[in-house]
Structures are given as C-alpha cells and as structure tokens.
Enzyme design. Structure first.
Site, PDB file in Angstrom:
ATOM      1  N   GLU A 165     -97.193 -58.737   4.081  1.00 27.30           N
ATOM      2  CA  GLU A 165     -96.979 -60.061   3.491  1.00 27.30           C
ATOM      3  C   GLU A 165     -95.578 -60.621   3.714  1.00 27.30           C
ATOM      4  O   GLU A 165     -94.825 -60.834   2.751  1.00 27.30           O
ATOM      5  CB  GLU A 165     -97.289 -60.022   1.988  1.00 27.30           C
ATOM      6  CG  GLU A 165     -98.696 -59.537   1.681  1.00 27.30           C
ATOM      7  CD  GLU A 165     -99.088 -59.710   0.215  1.00 27.30           C
ATOM      8  OE1 GLU A 165     -98.214 -60.031  -0.606  1.00 27.30           O
ATOM      9  OE2 GLU A 165    -100.276 -59.519  -0.091  1.00 27.30           O
ATOM     10  N   GLU A 352    -105.962 -55.607   1.581  1.00 25.21           N
ATOM     11  CA  GLU A 352    -105.843 -55.614   0.124  1.00 25.21           C
ATOM     12  C   GLU A 352    -106.857 -56.585  -0.443  1.00 25.21           C
ATOM     13  O   GLU A 352    -107.022 -57.691   0.062  1.00 25.21           O
ATOM     14  CB  GLU A 352    -104.455 -56.092  -0.368  1.00 25.21           C
ATOM     15  CG  GLU A 352    -103.341 -55.132  -0.131  1.00 25.21           C
ATOM     16  CD  GLU A 352    -102.000 -55.629  -0.686  1.00 25.21           C
ATOM     17  OE1 GLU A 352    -101.990 -56.455  -1.626  1.00 25.21           O
ATOM     18  OE2 GLU A 352    -100.966 -55.200  -0.160  1.00 25.21           O
TER      19      GLU A 352
END
Ligand code: FCB
Length: 445
Positions: A165, A352
């Site tokens: 991220e 995720e």
C-alpha cells in the site's frame, strides 16, 4: 451447490511485522519510524505501541502451528527492515535474517508457502533522519535491502511482494499525518509516492535474480471501486479525481509507464519530480498484482475537502464494520474485472480482505458471524470475477491474529484468531474454523 475455486488456489492469511512481532528491542533490531510515531503522545488510541503487539517474535512456532491447523497453504508476512539492517543502510544483522530464515523453514515444513512483503511501513529511523522516502536515494537503500533479504531467502521464497500500500505510506504518512512519520505536506506525499514506486522498480530485477527460476514478484496496492455520491457532474468529477489519486496514480505508472495526465494537470506545482528513466523502471513487468480490498469509496465534490476538493461519504443504510467501512462485496468484483480489462496483470491475488468486529471472548469461544458473512460475501464476489475471466490466483485474509491496528492501536480486531493481550493466549474464532473448511475444501460451502 458448492462454489469451487480453481485448482491450486492459494488460501492464506496476512500480517505485518510491526503489527504482530513486538520484541522491538530484541535481536539487534533498530528503531523504525513507527516506534517513534507510536511513542509520540496523541498519535495512537490509548497511546498504544507495537512494543509487545501479539508477541509473534516469541510465539512464531505456535502461530505457524495455528496456520497449519487452519488448513492454509500460504502466509503473507512482512520483513522488518530494521531487523535486517538496523541503520537502514550498511551492515546486515544476522540475528534478524536468522529469525525470518527459521520462519520460512517452519512454514515450508508445515506445507505453507511463505509470501513475504519487504516493506510494510516500518522504515528505519536512521533513514528518516536522512530524509526518508523524500530522499531519492531511498530507492537505492531499498534495492540494497531487497538484495540482502533475497540473497538469504531466495532459495526458498517463490512469491515476493515489494511494497504494501504505497498510497497509505505516502498519503497517510506525509499528507494526512495519521500514520508515521506524521507530516501534513501534500507535495511531499506525491514525491514519496514516486520514490516508493521507483524503489519497487529497482527491487524487481534483484528479487528475480536472487530467487529460483519461476519465482514471482509483485506489489500490493490498496484499491477501491469508486462511485460518485450522485449523478451531478461535480460529484462525477470528484469521483474521477479520487480514483485518480487512490487507484490510477499507482496503476498507470506500474502497468503503462506513465502518470495519469489528468492527475498531473490537477496536481500542477505539487506534481513529483521525475527523472527520465524513472517510469521505465517503475513499469518493469511484474508477475502479479496484489489487491488489498476492504470497501468501495463513495465520493462527493467538496471545495473544502483538501487539495482534492472531494469528500468520502457513507451512504445511508450502508452496513458498516467496526472500522466504519461500508460492507460492499460487489465492489470487489467490479474492481477485479476493471483491473483485468484495463491493466491486464498477468495474475492477481487478493493480498488483504477482512473486517474488524466487536469480538468478545466468552467461555473460551469467539462468535463472529459478521466476519463469516463478510468473508463469505467477498469470496463469492471473487469467485464471480474468476467466472468473468479474471486470473485471480489466491485469497489472503487480513489477518491471522488480532494485532496492532496502527493509529487505532489494539481497539480493532481483524484476526481469524483472537489474541487475549493480557496473557497472549490465542483462541481460534468461529470465522477461523469456518475459513478452515473453505480452504481445505477449496470451495465455499
Ligand atoms: C491495511 C493495512 C494492514 C491493516 C489493514 C486493516 O491498510 O495494509 O496493515 O492495517 O489495512
């Protein structure tokens, strides 16, 4: 009828070093920006820190055993840069390398594929003192770190993730100030995003070179499906800007070798400094894209809404998780199909997906039907995307264990396994037992 997934589908859980390991002063580990941030008063709920976290540094054997019990065939974890190179650059720390070396061996012995991430936000503080990700040299520091790790583990690791991220690391860290290092400087955030991408591009060939033939390298991005709050032109344009910043600012350079023109124009003087060969390096082909998906974004135009002039809204009647995030599984299907159609990654993994719930330990059990419903609905959406031709190869739940949820400290629980922080006892939640059935059957019941 059962919903069956393709043969060889990867079923796992994900964690990150600072969120679970604890033992911040052991094994020669250096200090990271998250140590400093979490120890700064007012930055995290209850002043929580990752000093002890889920004590995984001491309980990793038990945790590997839990994954085996859950029938998983992969484990995404992150490697702590400050354990490997305590000062960020320079000498490697053997004790740090040994820790991950033993973990990888134990995973393989349990039939679980190690799926490590090199950077999940814990930059060595010594590098921050030299400008951190704002310093262009950070790309080289990261490449050197990737070389050290892959020289040691490349004979056994077959799937690598460079970054987790980069959007969050850049914008929460440097523009919103809600994550380490806690700055409020949008121009810096864009430059940091560029350097994170550049460091990724530098590391890709190194990871390949130090691994066995056929090893795969990718990156994990937090991506959302973005809907405008209304059909008003202003909201539609705000949603485009939001999509530009969250999704396209990362996808376009990685898959097309260019920043999105509308975003560069919008950024104006805030746009990052880019050197001639940078985008070529960033677009080095990768083997897979990792997708971290939690919710969609519904966006309204708002002149007061920061540099983007936009604001995220929560639609009325939306079902929310404990994070206040809308439960919106259809967005996962829409996102996966879009990624496949517009960017054509060779393969995708959901690196995720999961939810925080108000879990309570009662008579030695944790009943979490909301989490089972959330995971089940998202897996059904992922399955639908596969049916539509998306080359999705695996699904990793965030998270294996309850852990340190960044600025929320220990107030949010995402695990399939409950952690009683007073004793560090682990209890498999109902969702863990449910996920075991899914993973072992390779199908949704
Ligand atoms: C993601 C992070 C992960 C975890 C989840 C809930 O943004 O990658 O570390 O905090 O959110």
């Amino acid at each position: 009828m059962a919903t069956t997934f393709p043969e060889g589908f990867v079923w796992g859980t994900a964690t990150s070093a600072y969120q679970i390991e604890g033992a911040v002063r052991e094994g020669g580990r250096g200090v990271s920006i998250w140590d400093r941030f979490s120890h700064t008063p007012g930055k995290t709920e209850n002043g929580d820190t990752g000093d002890v976290a889920s004590d995984h540094y001491h309980r990793w054997r038990q945790d590997v055993g839990l994954m085996k019990e859950l029938g998983l065939n992969a484990y995404r974890f992150s490697i702590a840069w400050p354990r490997i190179i305590p000062d960020g650059s320079g000498a490697a720390n053997q004790a740090g390398l040994d820790f991950y070396d033993r973990l990888v061996d134990a995973l393989l012995a349990a039939g679980i594929e190690p799926f490590p991430t090199l950077y999940h936000w814990d930059l060595p503080e010594a590098l921050y003192d030299k400008g951190g990700w704002l310093n262009r040299d950070a790309a080289g520091w990261f490449a050197d770190y990737a070389a050290v790790v892959s020289s040691r583990l490349g004979d056994r690791v077959r799937r690598w993730i460079t970054h987790n991220e980069p959007f969050v690391a850049a914008f929460e860290g440097y523009a919103l100030g809600s994550h380490a290092p806690g700055l409020n400087d949008p121009k810096a955030a864009l430059q940091v995003a560029h350097h994170l991408l550049l460091s990724h591009g530098r590391a890709v060939p190194i990871l390949r070179q130090n691994s066995e033939a056929g090893a795969q390298v990718g990156i994990a991005l937090n991506l959302s499906w973005v809907d405008p709050a209304s059909e008003r032109q202003a909201d539609v344009e705000a949603a485009q800007r939001f999509d530009g910043l969250l999704n396209r600012l990362f996808l376009d350079p990685l898959f097309r070798g260019a920043y999105p023109a509308d975003m560069l124009a919008y950024a104006g003087p805030l746009a990052p400094e880019v050197e001639p060969e940078d985008l070529l390096q960033i677009a080095t082909p990768i083997d897979f894209l990792g997708v971290n998906y939690y919710s969609r974004a519904v966006v309204a135009d708002d002149p007061q809404g920061g540099p983007l002039g936009a604001r995220q809204i929560v639609p009325p009647y939306a079902e929310l998780t404990e994070m206040g995030w809308e439960v919106y599984p259809e967005g996962l299907r829409q996102l996966l199909v879009r990624l496949h159609q517009e960017y054509h990654p060779a393969a995708l993994y959901i690196t995720e997906n999961g939810c925080a719930a108000a879990d309570r330990l009662q008579d030695g059990r944790v009943h979490d039907p909301q989490r089972i419903a959330y995971l089940s609905a998202h897996l059904a959406a992922a399955h639908q995307a596969i049916a539509e031709g998306v080359p999705l190869r695996g699904y990793l739940v965030w998270s294996l264990l309850d852990n340190f949820e960044w600025a929320y400290g220990y107030t949010k629980r995402f695990g399939l396994v409950y952690v009683d922080y007073a004793t560090q006892a682990r209890v498999v939640k109902d969702s863990g037992a449910w996920f075991r059935q899914v993973a072992t059957a390779n199908a949704l019941p």
